[in-house]
Enzyme design. Structure first.
Site, PDB file in Angstrom:
ATOM      1  N   ASP A   1      -9.588  -6.616   1.898  1.00 24.19           N
ATOM      2  CA  ASP A   1      -8.245  -7.088   1.525  1.00 24.19           C
ATOM      3  C   ASP A   1      -8.012  -8.538   1.957  1.00 24.19           C
ATOM      4  O   ASP A   1      -7.036  -9.155   1.537  1.00 24.19           O
ATOM      5  CB  ASP A   1      -7.162  -6.213   2.185  1.00 24.19           C
ATOM      6  CG  ASP A   1      -7.078  -4.839   1.545  1.00 24.19           C
ATOM      7  OD1 ASP A   1      -7.500  -4.715   0.381  1.00 24.19           O
ATOM      8  OD2 ASP A   1      -6.599  -3.900   2.203  1.00 24.19           O
TER       9      ASP A   1
ATOM     10  N   ASP B   1      -5.119  -3.520   4.609  1.00 25.36           N
ATOM     11  CA  ASP B   1      -5.671  -3.027   5.876  1.00 25.36           C
ATOM     12  C   ASP B   1      -7.179  -3.190   5.980  1.00 25.36           C
ATOM     13  O   ASP B   1      -7.719  -3.347   7.052  1.00 25.36           O
ATOM     14  CB  ASP B   1      -5.270  -1.559   6.114  1.00 25.36           C
ATOM     15  CG  ASP B   1      -5.465  -0.689   4.897  1.00 25.36           C
ATOM     16  OD1 ASP B   1      -6.302  -1.047   4.042  1.00 25.36           O
ATOM     17  OD2 ASP B   1      -4.795   0.353   4.780  1.00 25.36           O
TER      18      ASP B   1
ATOM     19  N   ASP C   1       0.869  -1.183   0.000  1.00 28.72           N
ATOM     20  CA  ASP C   1       0.000   0.000   0.000  1.00 28.72           C
ATOM     21  C   ASP C   1       0.898   1.222   0.000  1.00 28.72           C
ATOM     22  O   ASP C   1       2.067   1.127   0.344  1.00 28.72           O
ATOM     23  CB  ASP C   1      -0.771   0.074   1.330  1.00 28.72           C
ATOM     24  CG  ASP C   1      -1.887  -0.922   1.403  1.00 28.72           C
ATOM     25  OD1 ASP C   1      -2.248  -1.454   0.357  1.00 28.72           O
ATOM     26  OD2 ASP C   1      -2.379  -1.155   2.525  1.00 28.72           O
TER      27      ASP C   1
HETATM   28  P1  ATP Z   1      -3.546   2.817   0.144  1.00 30.85           P
HETATM   29  O1  ATP Z   1      -4.100   1.572  -0.425  1.00 30.85           O
HETATM   30  O2  ATP Z   1      -2.241   3.224  -0.386  1.00 30.85           O
HETATM   31  O3  ATP Z   1      -3.626   2.860   1.620  1.00 30.85           O
HETATM   32  P2  ATP Z   1      -5.576   4.751   0.098  1.00 30.85           P
HETATM   33  O4  ATP Z   1      -5.518   4.850   1.570  1.00 30.85           O
HETATM   34  O5  ATP Z   1      -5.502   6.016  -0.655  1.00 30.85           O
HETATM   35  O6  ATP Z   1      -4.484   3.890  -0.485  1.00 30.85           O
HETATM   36  P3  ATP Z   1      -8.306   4.088   0.268  1.00 30.85           P
HETATM   37  O7  ATP Z   1      -8.283   4.203   1.730  1.00 30.85           O
HETATM   38  O8  ATP Z   1      -9.086   3.030  -0.387  1.00 30.85           O
HETATM   39  O9  ATP Z   1      -6.878   3.960  -0.309  1.00 30.85           O
HETATM   40  O10 ATP Z   1      -8.790   5.515  -0.268  1.00 30.85           O
HETATM   41  C1  ATP Z   1      -9.060   5.723  -1.627  1.00 30.85           C
HETATM   42  C2  ATP Z   1      -9.526   7.139  -1.801  1.00 30.85           C
HETATM   43  O11 ATP Z   1     -10.761   7.307  -1.080  1.00 30.85           O
HETATM   44  C3  ATP Z   1      -8.583   8.175  -1.233  1.00 30.85           C
HETATM   45  O12 ATP Z   1      -7.645   8.584  -2.189  1.00 30.85           O
HETATM   46  C4  ATP Z   1      -9.523   9.314  -0.848  1.00 30.85           C
HETATM   47  O13 ATP Z   1      -9.755  10.152  -1.951  1.00 30.85           O
HETATM   48  C5  ATP Z   1     -10.820   8.590  -0.498  1.00 30.85           C
HETATM   49  N1  ATP Z   1     -10.956   8.435   0.933  1.00 30.85           N
HETATM   50  C6  ATP Z   1     -10.107   7.824   1.779  1.00 30.85           C
HETATM   51  N2  ATP Z   1     -10.540   7.881   3.038  1.00 30.85           N
HETATM   52  C7  ATP Z   1     -11.715   8.534   3.026  1.00 30.85           C
HETATM   53  C8  ATP Z   1     -12.684   8.896   4.017  1.00 30.85           C
HETATM   54  N3  ATP Z   1     -12.528   8.588   5.294  1.00 30.85           N
HETATM   55  N4  ATP Z   1     -13.760   9.571   3.611  1.00 30.85           N
HETATM   56  C9  ATP Z   1     -13.946   9.865   2.332  1.00 30.85           C
HETATM   57  N5  ATP Z   1     -13.100   9.559   1.358  1.00 30.85           N
HETATM   58  C10 ATP Z   1     -11.982   8.905   1.681  1.00 30.85           C
END
Ligand code: ATP
Length: 934
Positions: free
Chosen positions: A663, A659, A354
């Protein structure tokens, strides 16, 4: 304080004294599922505001901690007697009886001594290994979100008590039996209780009393997994009073400490024992019938041959080596959940990681804000809520004058589940780090998050799920105005918006303007998030997906700084040197991901791929792409799973991080599934083979390094144990075959075997990491540990030992030394050979001579010191001389022993250099032939 609303009709009970609680509370016979929430509250003497610390403490002392009795470690007496259940000890027991019958009482005493000491050693070793592994399992204690002292707190699950108000969300493992009060699309998988693997939709409405567990939809049971949505409830049963407590016996069993390699070695041990017994039988017959040795003499010789040949301590030493490795990994923040992972780690060829929080720090700071009319820079770093918000002309932003910015910041505070608290001098975020950063942003704009949340209480919510990439809330002001707020990945939010707020007016959305700005933020490596809102009616109390699909008003986009972790730079470089490829698989924007990957020098190719593009590929197409592309963005959990499978099909050994609850399948499929200890869900941790307690990428690399070290050490232990056993056994076999007087008596062999097993045999389990361990390519898991090279080494060293022992014995006899002294010298020679070979074994292939490593291992030095001392006692003290028929040795004999031991040491070093040279030559000639022929 996060919004906490219950819209049903309950009697709010706060500040009730805890004493005098109904004794049937925390009891399974209460039919919580058929009672109204109000009734449950009055029975648990709780209310929507939960408990305070004092009440919780009183209840904890009354009901006990919320945990099931830990499985008992193996019973000590059982473990001790288990040691007698092996071929070697059977042989020793029979020999003790036979020698006693023959009247050889001294030999019987020695054999019995060896027998008991062997069992004690086995017991202590096994107990140590078991304890070490149990201690590590305890490091993974779960947490729960409870509403205590009027705010949300993360508390250890075992501290939950009946009456606590708790929140569960997707990915959580429910920590106690909970009567649900609110559900937002809450779905729970209850296979652990019911055996059914499909999700159960939850709803706070009571159900009939007679309904079975699987259909009690208003309950969330301890141990079950939340797969979707969010829920709020009151704890009604903890520990053994929970439904899972009733069936906990079946969960208590500890898995045996074993791995494929340990199993193979145990099988090999059994085979070796069988073969040795057969050879022993043949030698016994040959000795008595052909060479004319007496029965007692041959019997004892055969027993000592068998005892010498079986490396009885090896399986336990290998287990200890693993346990030490697992302990070292835990110290470096990598917790191994399944022991076989220790072996596999050394073979990892690809790490799929990630981005957020693993390669980056995940201490997000809002840095750029873009509204329809302006662009703002936000000063300050970390979670300290101090910093100016300025426009491009460095003019301080004013919320009273800028309606767009005001709405934007309000949306960020309300569509938010995090909370922020000042602890001493630092600011502490509870919940998602990006949401925390939005609270900090609001405070930098002089807004009070708690006050805003009180002014606009939340009526309903659609929680964030990574497959949706947004979160939405429904809020109402006390005047009755209703608002829907939504925040999420800009591409997703843009599709839902028809308008933008510009100069306090609603105008049609300008997609090009927003796309350009989003791309710009992403190119700077910023994590992007869009916020939108719309008004709704006062009567609206539930939020549906259809409510947010269209007609939303875009308020703006925020870019968060999330810099790479310092440690990640070096870790990426180490992976490159170690022949391990890294794939970044993130839910974030393609350009953000690529910029961070470039900063880390992570990619070997320019290619990046989005989840959408990946979805278009066939499985065959993905095989090629999986190798070429190093950055995958906007991916879902399903893409992760396909990617792991594709890489595995290419022959890779894949480590994959994760996480979220979704997954889990990819983590299970991966050869090493790695869950994040801090931001990971319980579901991910359950599916993983390894958990990182600090979420850092560099910790994975340290674990791989430890994995390689463990494998090296396993190999070193085998490489040491087999030839030394072989040397001891061959000495006896050779003497009998040649009809020679035994250079070492049977009881002396038993002595050597016992003394070296406790000291030298254990030392390599602690061997240090070889300096070049991360400069070699990953180990091919198909290569067997008992390789052709190992067989050669066993034969070579066994022959060296036999030659040295026989050589010195004959030499001494020719010099006129008496039999007892010559035998004592031969025993010392045997031990000397084992000592020098132990030093050789610190490095398997390279010579140890020109390294600092030669005398750097304390356990090895201590082991050598103890053995040397014991040999001096063996040679010079009267009781030993009586028991083992030894005799004092002259200085000259010692010098001859040292000289021969040095020769053995040098010959093994010479063998290492020669084998390495031969390998290079063979490789060159293979390459030359191959080039010529092609
Ligand atoms: P990684 O897999 O590297 O951890 P990530 O944390 O960006 O990536 P996700 O958590 O799936 O992956 O988030 C994807 C997208 O969703 C983010 O880029 C953000 O734009 C949006 N996002 C993440 N967290 C929130 C939240 N709590 N509320 C609303 N949108 C969110």
């Amino acid at each position: 304080m996060s919004a906490l609303i219950y819209t049903g009709t309950v009697q709010l009970i706060t500040g009730i004294p805890t004493m005098g609680l109904d004794k049937t509370l925390n009891h399974q016979e209460n039919h919580w599922h058929s009672q109204t929430v109000g009734h449950v509250f009055s029975q648990t003497k709780s209310g929507i505001t939960g408990l305070d610390d004092q009440q919780a403490l009183e209840r904890l002392s009354e009901f006990g901690p919320n945990k099931l009795a830990a499985s008992k470690p193996t019973n000590a007496v059982f473990l001790f007697f288990k040691q007698f259940h092996n071929v070697l000890l059977y042989v020793l027991m029979i020999s003790a009886v036979v020698t006693a019958l023959l009247g050889l009482m001294i030999d019987t005493a020695v054999i019995l001594g060896v027998l008991i000491i062997n069992a004690c050693i086995g017991y202590l070793q096994e107990e140590k290994a078991e304890k070490a592994l149990l201690a590590i399992r305890k490091l993974l204690l779960p947490y729960a979100m409870a509403f205590r002292n009027s705010h949300w707190q993360q508390i250890a699950s075992d501290q939950l008590v009946p009456g606590d108000i708790v929140r569960v969300k997707s990915g959580d493992k429910v920590a106690a039996d909970i009567r649900l009060i609110q559900c937002h699309n809450l779905r729970v998988q209850e296979a652990i209780l019911t055996g059914e693997s499909f999700d159960i939709e939850k709803d706070p409405q009571p159900v009939l009393e007679s309904i079975p567990i699987g259909e009690r939809t208003c309950m969330a049971f301890s141990g079950t997994l939340v797969t979707y949505g969010q829920g709020l409830g009151v704890v009604v049963a903890t520990g053994h009073a929970t439904e899972i407590g009733k069936i906990s016996e079946s969960l208590k069993k500890i898995k045996p400490v074993t791995t494929p390699l340990l199993r193979k070695m145990t099988e090999f041990g059994r085979w070796l024992a069988g073969t040795t017994l057969s050879i022993g039988g043949v030698i016994f017959l040959f000795g008595t019938l052909v060479r004319g040795y007496s029965f007692p003499e041959m019997f004892l010789a055969t027993v000592s041959l068998i005892v010498a040949a079986i490396p009885e301590g090896l399986p336990v030493v290998l287990t200890i080596t693993m346990a030490i490795g697992v302990g070292r990994m835990a110290k470096k923040n990598a917790i191994i959940r399944h022991l076989p992972a220790v072996e596999t780690l050394g073979s990892v060829t690809v790490i799929c990681s990630d981005k957020t929080g693993t390669l980056t720090r995940s201490e997000l700071t809002a840095q750029k804000l873009i509204t329809a009319s302006h662009e703002f820079d936000v000063q300050g770093s970390g979670y300290i809520p101090i910093g100016a918000i300025q426009d491009t002309h460095k003019k301080q932003a004013s919320l009273t004058q800028d309606q767009e910015l005001f709405q934007f910041i309000m949306a960020g505070l309300l569509c938010n589940d995090a909370s922020i608290q000042k602890r001493d001098l630092t600011w502490d975020i509870q919940g998602d780090s990006m949401e925390g950063a939005l609270l900090v942003l609001g405070m930098k704009a002089d807004m009070d998050p708690e006050m805003i949340r009180k002014k606009f209480p939340r009526t309903d919510l659609i929680p964030f799920e990574s497959e949706n990439r947004f979160m939405a809330t429904l809020n109402h002001s006390h005047q009755g105005e209703g608002y829907i707020f939504i925040k999420g990945a800009p591409e997703t939010i843009l599709k839902m918006c028809a308008y933008q707020l510009q100069d306090s007016k609603l105008v049609a959305i300008n997609h090009d303007y927003w796309r350009g700005n989003i791309e710009n933020l992403a190119l700077q490596g910023l994590r992007t998030l869009a916020l939108a809102q719309k008004s709704t009616s006062v009567q609206k109390t539930t939020l549906l997906f259809t409510d947010i699909q269209s007609e939303m008003i875009l308020l703006g986009v925020v870019g968060f700084l999330d810099p790479p972790r310092e440690s990640a730079y070096e870790a990426v470089q180490i992976c490159h040197d170690a022949g391990i490829y890294i794939k970044m698989i993130t839910g974030d924007h393609l350009k953000t991901a690529k910029t961070i990957a470039d900063k880390l020098n992570l990619t070997s190719s320019k290619a990046v791929l989005s989840g959408e593009e990946l979805a278009q590929l066939t499985d065959v197409g993905l095989l090629e792409v999986a190798e070429k592309v190093d950055v995958f963005a906007r991916t879902t959990a399903h893409h992760k799973l396909r990617l792991v499978k594709a890489l595995q099909k290419r022959g890779d050994i894949v480590a994959m991080t994760g996480d979220g609850v979704n997954d889990a399948p990819a983590l299970k499929q991966a050869d090493i599934g790695i869950a994040m200890g801090i931001k990971g869900t319980e579901a991910a941790k359950e599916a993983a083979t390894m958990v990182l307690t600090d979420d850092k990428f560099s910790t994975i690399v340290s674990a791989v390094k430890e994995g390689r070290t463990v494998y090296d050490n396993l190999k070193k232990n085998i490489m040491f144990a087999l030839p030394t056993s072989g040397g001891e056994a061959l000495t006896i076999i050779a003497a009998i075959l040649m009809g020679y007087t035994l250079p070492i008596t049977p009881v002396q062999i038993l002595w050597v075997n016992m003394v070296t097993a406790v000291t030298l045999g254990m030392a390599l389990a602690f061997a240090k990491t070889e300096p070049d361990v991360m400069q070699r390519p990953p180990r091919d898991p198909k290569n067997p540990i008992i390789s052709g090279f190992l067989v050669w080494r066993v034969i070579f060293v066994s022959l060296l030992i036999v030659t040295a022992v026989f050589g010195i014995y004959i030499w001494e006899r020719r010099l006129g030394t008496d039999l007892a002294t010559a035998r004592t010298v031969a025993v010392n020679m045997l031990v000397g050979c084992e000592i020098v070979y132990l030093v050789n074994c610190q490095r398997i292939h390279q010579t140890i001579l020109n390294t600092k490593q030669i005398f750097s291992s304390l356990p090895i030095l201590v082991a050598i010191g103890i053995v040397s001392l014991v040999q001096v006692l063996f040679t010079y003290t009267a009781p030993m001389q009586f028991l083992f028929d030894t005799s004092p040795v002259t200085v000259n004999s010692w010098l001859r022993t040292f000289a021969l031991a040095a020769v053995v040491f040098l010959l093994v070093e010479l063998e290492k250099v020669s084998v390495a040279k031969l390998k290079t030559l063979a490789l060159r000639s293979f390459k030359w032939n191959w080039t010529k022929n092609s």
